[in-house]
Design an enzyme around this catalytic site. Structure first.
Site, short mmCIF file in Angstrom:
data_model
loop_
_atom_site.label_atom_id
_atom_site.label_comp_id
_atom_site.label_asym_id
_atom_site.label_seq_id
_atom_site.Cartn_x
_atom_site.Cartn_y
_atom_site.Cartn_z
N THR B 190 -1.14 31.48 -39.28
CA THR B 190 -1.39 32.16 -38.70
C THR B 190 -1.83 33.42 -40.76
O THR B 190 0.01 32.99 -41.16
CB THR B 190 -0.92 33.86 -38.37
OG1 THR B 190 -1.40 33.26 -37.00
CG2 THR B 190 -1.29 34.92 -38.78
N ARG B 218 -6.59 33.03 -24.91
CA ARG B 218 -5.56 34.10 -25.34
C ARG B 218 -6.06 34.57 -26.79
O ARG B 218 -6.61 33.81 -27.21
CB ARG B 218 -4.48 32.60 -25.41
CG ARG B 218 -2.79 33.02 -25.91
CD ARG B 218 -2.96 32.96 -27.12
NE ARG B 218 -1.83 33.30 -27.45
CZ ARG B 218 -1.28 33.54 -28.86
NH1 ARG B 218 -1.80 33.12 -29.96
NH2 ARG B 218 0.11 33.36 -29.26
N VAL B 219 -5.21 35.43 -26.67
CA VAL B 219 -5.09 36.64 -28.20
C VAL B 219 -3.64 36.73 -27.74
O VAL B 219 -2.73 37.67 -27.31
CB VAL B 219 -5.62 38.06 -27.14
CG1 VAL B 219 -5.87 38.84 -29.12
CG2 VAL B 219 -7.10 38.16 -27.33
N GLY B 220 -3.60 36.30 -29.41
CA GLY B 220 -2.06 36.97 -30.32
C GLY B 220 -1.99 38.30 -30.35
O GLY B 220 -2.73 39.05 -30.46
N THR B 241 3.32 37.14 -38.54
CA THR B 241 2.97 35.57 -38.43
C THR B 241 3.93 35.20 -37.14
O THR B 241 5.13 35.46 -37.30
CB THR B 241 2.71 35.02 -39.53
OG1 THR B 241 2.24 33.27 -38.83
CG2 THR B 241 3.81 35.14 -40.14
N GLY B 244 2.96 35.35 -31.05
CA GLY B 244 2.17 36.67 -30.86
C GLY B 244 2.88 37.68 -29.89
O GLY B 244 2.55 38.84 -30.09
#
Lengths: 320, 320
Positions: B190, B218-220, B241, B244
């Site tokens: 990230t 998927r969302v971190g 980073t 997540g």
């Protein structure tokens, strides 16, 4: 049919905070909300009874779990399931419609005993988004899923439903009014529950249809852990409703817990301070239900109204 | 080609926290990261030079903004833009691919002076997701959008790009290796930046391609305000980073700020405590860059490596 969507007719400016604080009256505690908002007219008696019946039914579903020693997580899921299934509330069946006339649902759960959480945004296929959020927590390596595919919902053995199931005539009429009259879209309406079980564990669950006439893909605070939903054993569980963007910016529910953890505030003082700073000072409105590690319930809002159910020494309190 | 994705070859167990604390050396401060991870082999000298060149270019882009009195928000956006455009980093062009071989990007910005924020998840059309997140903040009534449509990106006058632009041969080879060998998907990578400008305002921006081989949707933590991204004048700006899900559960970046606000901790002590509790004790790894209200920089990680750039009294420090 404005009375079909009470508390959702306008963006309500904040008022003075209303706060109820209730000490634990038995070995477990439970509180739920059915959405904060501004009321433009008094509910008719018959309509009020329907909302009260829905709140009561949901409360009893969670209480039944806790009464037999069930977990806080099971209780908040059972409570929210009832509110999702009830077309009167802006979650699951009867949720507010997007500009395109469709339903996209957000939900989250958090278990204070493990610190684990699950969340979904823009869910279209799970009949009960709260169960899908829980499945993400328990069955997936991830925490937060957007647009979860129907195949995944089915693979996890959860009930699916078509758009027709979710869309009610009352919501279609509401959207038509908003589009025809250029009304400001209602910003309120979300359901949620918090509980402390007889083992001393806390949990929170929240579920919403979002704003009526919202732009496709808008996500509010409901599925954002630390904003609309948070639980931590030893501190508190919190579920919020209101102007989601303000709750996200203020990291609302975790700010309450942080005031308890790091400044030694009690739950009610922490809630009051967070509402003042995060909502009222920014002219945003909303509310929450919360429970602390000892089972003390706090129900508070700076919006004109918030549907809620909880118990005090006199019995079940239904707020409409 | 493992060296094309250093720091991303495995889920790295946490190690002892590495922390740099640098007092302000001029009227503004800037720090960036290019992803935390575990390294399975040393970078070849030539590859190291390419990463260093990318980090240096991004740092200089932000520094150029701050040097002429520009805002922290402009500086972090300019920095992240460079990292998004550089195919070596897991953001924008060259982002990690989903199981389907596609690119879905998340980004967020937060402006400490206003407390406003913008975030996008599963972005597919904006050439620079960081600019789209900023546009959500500045041009929309909402804060957080998922699957933002191409039409919206164009309406806001932002550059669009096709999937072919984002997908690099190196990432296709990485995905093929993961799918063929059943490797654990890399969890890291990230980019982000924090800045304090000459006016004393802080801002944060974060952008990511997520995990390679991640499930669709998927969302971190990157677009979750208070988790991967947070900024508040008078306290700090933070960009994270790493794994997540752990950052979301821990409400990582706001927990750092809450320790400063409510417990009176300094930035470095707050960062150390939050890493220990939220990451290391849960066997999760990652890192962050942060700047406080006085311009003090903290760069820290408990992952084996974290790409980063910042300045100390000796000049520009490039960590690869």
């Amino acid at each position: 049919m404005p009375a079909d969507t009470p508390g959702e007719e306008s963006v309500a400016p904040p008022r003075e905070t209303v706060l109820f604080e209730v000490p634990p009256i038995r070995g477990w505690s439970l509180a739920l909300h059915g959405g904060a908002g501004g009321r433009i007219q008094e509910l008719e008696a018959e309509e009020r009874h329907r909302f009260e019946a829905g709140l009561s039914r949901a409360y009893r579903a969670g209480a039944a779990v806790l009464d037999v020693g069930g977990t806080a997580l099971d209780a908040v899921c059972a409570t929210v399931e009832q509110l999702e299934d009830d077309p009167l509330f802006n979650a699951g069946r009867g949720a507010a419609l997007t500009t395109d006339g469709e339903v996209e649902l957000d939900a989250a759960v958090m278990d204070g005993s493990t610190g684990l959480a699950g969340a979904v945004a823009a869910s279209r296929h799970a009949r009960n988004p709260v169960f899908l959020a829980r499945a993400v927590m328990e069955r997936s390596a991830h925490l937060f899923l957007v647009h979860p595919p129907e195949e995944l919902v089915a693979r996890w053995g959860l009930a699916t439903a078509d758009q027709e199931y979710f869309i009610t005539e009352a919501r279609q009429a509401q959207l038509a009014r908003i589009l025809a009259d250029g009304l400001v879209a209602p910003r309120h309406g979300t359901v949620g529950a918090v509980a402390r079980d007889t083992h001393g564990t806390v949990a929170a669950a929240t579920s919403t249809g979002g704003m009526a006439n919202q732009e496709d893909g808008r996500v509010g605070d409901t599925p954002v852990i630390g904003a609309g939903t948070y639980a931590r054993d030893g501190q508190a569980a919190i579920s919020c409703t209101g102007e989601g963007e303000a709750f996200i910016r203020g990291v609302f529910s975790y700010d309450v817990v942080a005031r308890m953890r790091y400044a030694g505030s009690g739950l009610a003082d922490a809630v009051t301070a967070t509402i003042d700073e995060t909502l009222t000072s920014r002219r945003a409105s909303g509310g929450l239900v919360a429970v602390d590690a000892e089972g003390r319930i706090v129900v508070a809002h700076n919006s004109p109204t918030m549907f809620a159910a909880f118990e005090d020494a006199s019995g079940l309190v239904l707020r409409t």
